[in-house]
Design an enzyme around this catalytic site. Structure first.
Site, PDB file in Angstrom:
ATOM      1  N   SER A  12       0.834  -1.213   0.000  1.00  0.00           N
ATOM      2  CA  SER A  12       0.000   0.000   0.000  1.00  0.00           C
ATOM      3  C   SER A  12       0.864   1.257   0.000  1.00  0.00           C
ATOM      4  O   SER A  12       1.976   1.263  -0.515  1.00  0.00           O
ATOM      5  CB  SER A  12      -0.977  -0.040   1.176  1.00  0.00           C
ATOM      6  OG  SER A  12      -0.300  -0.219   2.401  1.00  0.00           O
ATOM      7  N   ASP A 185       3.290  12.800   8.265  1.00  0.00           N
ATOM      8  CA  ASP A 185       1.916  13.203   8.573  1.00  0.00           C
ATOM      9  C   ASP A 185       1.313  12.405   9.722  1.00  0.00           C
ATOM     10  O   ASP A 185       0.112  12.404   9.922  1.00  0.00           O
ATOM     11  CB  ASP A 185       1.034  13.039   7.330  1.00  0.00           C
ATOM     12  CG  ASP A 185       1.067  11.614   6.776  1.00  0.00           C
ATOM     13  OD1 ASP A 185       1.723  10.733   7.393  1.00  0.00           O
ATOM     14  OD2 ASP A 185       0.441  11.368   5.731  1.00  0.00           O
ATOM     15  N   HIS A 188       2.674   8.203   7.297  1.00  0.00           N
ATOM     16  CA  HIS A 188       3.650   7.867   6.262  1.00  0.00           C
ATOM     17  C   HIS A 188       5.057   8.240   6.719  1.00  0.00           C
ATOM     18  O   HIS A 188       5.246   9.200   7.460  1.00  0.00           O
ATOM     19  CB  HIS A 188       3.287   8.552   4.945  1.00  0.00           C
ATOM     20  CG  HIS A 188       1.960   8.109   4.429  1.00  0.00           C
ATOM     21  ND1 HIS A 188       0.832   8.900   4.511  1.00  0.00           N
ATOM     22  CD2 HIS A 188       1.577   6.947   3.850  1.00  0.00           C
ATOM     23  CE1 HIS A 188      -0.196   8.236   3.997  1.00  0.00           C
ATOM     24  NE2 HIS A 188       0.233   7.051   3.591  1.00  0.00           N
TER      25      HIS A 188
END
Length: 254
Positions: A12, A185, A188
């Site tokens: 992902s 953030d 990530h």
């Protein structure tokens, strides 16, 4: 000359973003620049359910060239709390375990020389993540505790399937300032967080009893022979072969 080894990064957004701004995929591509091809197969927002649906398309069993190494990250989106509508990326942990088991089985079946490393869920900075989430999205409930549970599930599957695994949940938290230093953030990975991933992967590749060894220092450098076309020394009497130069790197990887 033997075919150039292929390393595939699959998963992902932590995979998809790994080639940006000091990401771990970009760092691996630099380390293996003259040794292996680093192929990115990252899909932002995906869960293990969706990855399993396409595993045979991303990794067809009849491909003429099979990867030497596949590094898989899935689970962060699976761990998001279920949405009342039934939509969204949440996958119950029991299904996540089964999906990862099937993904491992498929990858191991590609060839006798295909090696697999799973990355477990890293922790997250919940407060920073809430501030950075777009208001265009429904509330996304992610907690460090569910990350831990899915990380442990990934590690359990890896042991069951006899494949290597990086325990990112604990590896990241070995750094005292991990909550602020390791994320862009809250979720990530920053360059500092990505460096932890690279270090853990290289440790596995160095210590694994694999033939051939996939650690960068054990692999031949492509077209490493001396040449009169190399850079000329200040004396003008000989040339310098730059094929093994690593001075440009911020960190000296082992």
């Amino acid at each position: 000359m033997n075919a150039r080894p292929v390393f595939v990064l699959f998963g992902s957004s932590i995979v998809q973003y790994s080639f940006s701004n000091g990401g771990w995929g970009a760092t691996l591509a630099d380390i293996y620049a003259r040794k292996a091809d680093i192929v990115l197969r990252g899909y932002i927002g995906w869960n293990s359910r969706r990855a399993l649906q396409v595993i045979d398309k991303v990794f067809p069993k009849d491909s003429a060239v099979q990867p030497s190494l596949v590094i898989v990250y899935l689970g962060g989106n699976d761990s998001i709390a279920p949405h009342p509508s039934g939509l969204g990326p949440h996958v119950p942990i029991e299904e996540y375990i089964d999906n990862m088991r099937k993904i491992a089985e498929h990858l191991k079946s590609l060839s006798d020389k295909t090696r697999v490393i799973f990355l477990s869920c890293p922790p997250l900075n919940e407060e920073l993540l809430k501030k950075s989430t777009s208001t265009a999205l429904s509330e996304i409930v992610r907690t460090n505790e569910t990350c831990r549970l899915y990380s442990e599930a990934c590690i359990s599957v890896s042991k069951e399937m006899d494949i290597k695994v990086v325990d990112l949940w604990n590896a990241v938290q070995r750094r005292d300032d991990w909550a602020t230093a390791c994320f862009t953030d809250g979720l990530h990975l920053s360059e500092e967080g990505s460096n932890i991933v690279v270090e853990e992967i290289l440790t596995i590749l160095k210590e694994a009893d694999w033939d051939p060894c996939l650690h960068w220092k054990a692999m031949p450098t492509e077209f490493a022979e001396d040449s009169p076309y190399d850079l000329v020394s200040s004396s003008g009497q000989y040339t310098y072969n730059p094929s093994e130069w690593i001075y440009h790197r911020k960190l000296s990887w082992e």
